[in-house]
Design an enzyme around this catalytic site. Structure first.
Site, PDB file in Angstrom:
ATOM      1  N   GLU A   1       1.008  -1.193   0.099  1.00 35.51           N
ATOM      2  CA  GLU A   1       0.163  -0.080   0.033  1.00 35.51           C
ATOM      3  C   GLU A   1       0.919   1.180   0.029  1.00 35.51           C
ATOM      4  O   GLU A   1       1.850   1.227   0.612  1.00 35.51           O
ATOM      5  CB  GLU A   1      -0.881  -0.130   1.238  1.00 35.51           C
ATOM      6  CG  GLU A   1      -2.046  -0.455   1.056  1.00 35.51           C
ATOM      7  CD  GLU A   1      -3.370   0.311   0.570  1.00 35.51           C
ATOM      8  OE1 GLU A   1      -2.714   1.195  -0.126  1.00 35.51           O
ATOM      9  OE2 GLU A   1      -4.447   0.021   0.546  1.00 35.51           O
ATOM     10  N   ASP A   2       0.327   2.354  -0.740  1.00 33.57           N
ATOM     11  CA  ASP A   2       1.105   3.590  -0.462  1.00 33.57           C
ATOM     12  C   ASP A   2       1.032   3.969   0.880  1.00 33.57           C
ATOM     13  O   ASP A   2       1.940   4.569   1.522  1.00 33.57           O
ATOM     14  CB  ASP A   2       0.667   4.415  -1.548  1.00 33.57           C
ATOM     15  CG  ASP A   2      -1.028   4.577  -1.758  1.00 33.57           C
ATOM     16  OD1 ASP A   2      -1.590   3.965  -0.885  1.00 33.57           O
ATOM     17  OD2 ASP A   2      -1.384   5.484  -2.541  1.00 33.57           O
TER      18      ASP A   2
ATOM     19  N   ASP B   1      -4.397   5.576   6.174  1.00 31.74           N
ATOM     20  CA  ASP B   1      -4.910   6.868   6.645  1.00 31.74           C
ATOM     21  C   ASP B   1      -5.945   6.379   7.770  1.00 31.74           C
ATOM     22  O   ASP B   1      -5.665   6.110   8.980  1.00 31.74           O
ATOM     23  CB  ASP B   1      -5.467   7.680   5.638  1.00 31.74           C
ATOM     24  CG  ASP B   1      -5.930   8.907   6.190  1.00 31.74           C
ATOM     25  OD1 ASP B   1      -5.856   9.364   7.336  1.00 31.74           O
ATOM     26  OD2 ASP B   1      -6.568   9.733   5.304  1.00 31.74           O
TER      27      ASP B   1
ATOM     28  N   PHE C   1      -1.865  16.054   4.353  1.00 28.22           N
ATOM     29  CA  PHE C   1      -1.901  15.374   3.341  1.00 28.22           C
ATOM     30  C   PHE C   1      -0.624  15.634   2.348  1.00 28.22           C
ATOM     31  O   PHE C   1      -0.159  16.513   2.300  1.00 28.22           O
ATOM     32  CB  PHE C   1      -3.126  16.269   2.564  1.00 28.22           C
ATOM     33  CG  PHE C   1      -3.656  15.440   1.252  1.00 28.22           C
ATOM     34  CD1 PHE C   1      -4.308  14.393   1.232  1.00 28.22           C
ATOM     35  CD2 PHE C   1      -3.204  15.671   0.096  1.00 28.22           C
ATOM     36  CE1 PHE C   1      -4.772  13.597   0.079  1.00 28.22           C
ATOM     37  CE2 PHE C   1      -3.424  15.023  -1.338  1.00 28.22           C
ATOM     38  CZ  PHE C   1      -4.381  14.236  -0.833  1.00 28.22           C
TER      39      PHE C   1
ATOM     40  N   ARG D   1       2.439  12.852  -8.898  1.00 28.02           N
ATOM     41  CA  ARG D   1       2.839  11.549  -8.641  1.00 28.02           C
ATOM     42  C   ARG D   1       4.168  11.130  -8.962  1.00 28.02           C
ATOM     43  O   ARG D   1       4.985  10.355  -8.366  1.00 28.02           O
ATOM     44  CB  ARG D   1       1.996  10.453  -9.425  1.00 28.02           C
ATOM     45  CG  ARG D   1       0.650  10.417  -9.128  1.00 28.02           C
ATOM     46  CD  ARG D   1      -0.051   9.053  -9.704  1.00 28.02           C
ATOM     47  NE  ARG D   1      -1.289   9.231  -9.802  1.00 28.02           N
ATOM     48  CZ  ARG D   1      -2.238   8.592  -8.884  1.00 28.02           C
ATOM     49  NH1 ARG D   1      -1.766   8.142  -7.823  1.00 28.02           N
ATOM     50  NH2 ARG D   1      -3.518   8.730  -8.972  1.00 28.02           N
TER      51      ARG D   1
END
Ligand code: 5GP
Length: 311
Positions: A223-224, A227, A276, A289
């Protein structure tokens, strides 16, 4: 006098159709929970906080907005002004003292808006002019951590051929780099899942499924970022139903402070604060990205009409 929360007499509402929400932000939040398959009840309990010393009448009480039964967690959503938030704070403190062991979380307006903004809802005008701000994690820090994570996975999976499953698109950089640091015959596969769009589309859907059968395989979900944890929990459940030999999770970034749903993460690249972030695969509205580092977002510099004054 014993202190017990008052349970509603009828079963508390647990669907959008049945609940009569006091505020539209509550309804939106319920939709978000529905989307990720997190069960909820709306205002199921009232916790008396103060009683009249003489007749025992309840003088003050508090009914948290949501209860998530699977997590045994109450959630109070506060999209109110700061002054009212202070009062809620006091009530929550009192509730924790009077009902020890009660798990309650206050979601502030900011938390709530960033939760929605993450899915592209709201704050458009404000967020449209954002640019990468402070570099939180540099390319060399990423490289060092990849070495450590790769070595750890290589040790833990010695003698096996793990299948790395990446969740597109944010994971692209991390997946490509991590697999080159694992000294084992790894396989890779990808899936794309829908994310909440504030519409009535129901639940997480698989937009593009795996091409490999994972029955009896040693799966590592890559997973990146984790959260709230809702995506990951859903994914783990979904993959476990396909009966792999094992499932573990490796996430580049862990935003611990914002977790709503606990799902174990076996390998964490970096724990980051409640900001964020973009870069190294992570986007803001599909941009950024390709940055080789992880950065926060900040409002784009204001250009002063007459330029900066000469000193
Ligand atoms: P969760 O379900 O854990 O709340 O959210 C997980 C997904 O939300 C991640 O896979 C990622 O796509 C997105 N996300 C969460 N936090 C961030 C962030 O700080 N930056 C970006 N670009 N995406 C995020």
């Amino acid at each position: 006098m014993s202190i017990r929360p008052l349970q509603a007499k009828t079963p508390p509402p647990s669907s959008i159709e049945d609940a009569r929400f006091a505020h539209e932000s509550e309804e939106e939040f319920a939709r978000l929970l529905d989307f990720y398959g997190v069960h909820w009840q709306y205002e199921p309990r009232t916790f008396p906080l103060k009683h009249d010393a003489d007749d025992g009448r309840v003088l003050e009480a508090f009914s948290p907005d949501f209860y998530l039964p699977d997590l045994d967690l109450y959630i109070e959503l506060t999209t109110l002004k700061q002054g009212l938030v202070t009062d809620k704070h006091r009530k929550i403190r009192a509730l924790r003292e009077l009902y020890p062991g009660t798990n309650i979380k206050l979601l502030y307006k900011r938390d709530y808006l960033t939760l929605l903004a993450k899915y592209g809802i709201g704050m458009v005008d404000e967020q449209e002019r954002l640019a990468p701000g402070e570099v939180l994690i540099s390319s060399s820090q990423i490289e060092r951590r990849l070495n450590e994570l790769g070595a750890q996975i290589t040790r833990d999976y010695a003698g096996r051929e793990p299948l790395l499953i990446g969740v597109l698109k944010g994971v692209t950089c991390f997946m490509a780099d991590l697999m080159r640091h694992i000294a084992l015959p790894v396989h890779i596969d990808f899936m794309t899942i829908s994310s909440y769009e504030g519409d009535r589309s129901g639940a997480v859907r698989i937009l593009q499924d795996l091409s490999e059968n994972i029955l009896g395989r040693d799966v590592i979900i890559i997973e990146d970022i984790v959260d709230t944890g809702m995506t990951l929990q859903h994914l783990v459940k979904m993959l476990q139903a396909r009966q792999p030999a094992s499932v573990s999770v490796c996430a580049l970034l862990d935003k611990r402070a914002r977790r709503l749903v606990e799902t174990p993460i076996d390998y964490v690249g970096f724990e980051i604060p409640d900001e964020f972030v973009v870069g190294y695969g992570l986007d803001y509205r599909q941009r950024f990205r390709n940055l080789p580092f992880v950065a926060t977002l900040r409002p784009e510099a204001q250009i002063e009409p007459n330029g900066p004054a000469d000193e």
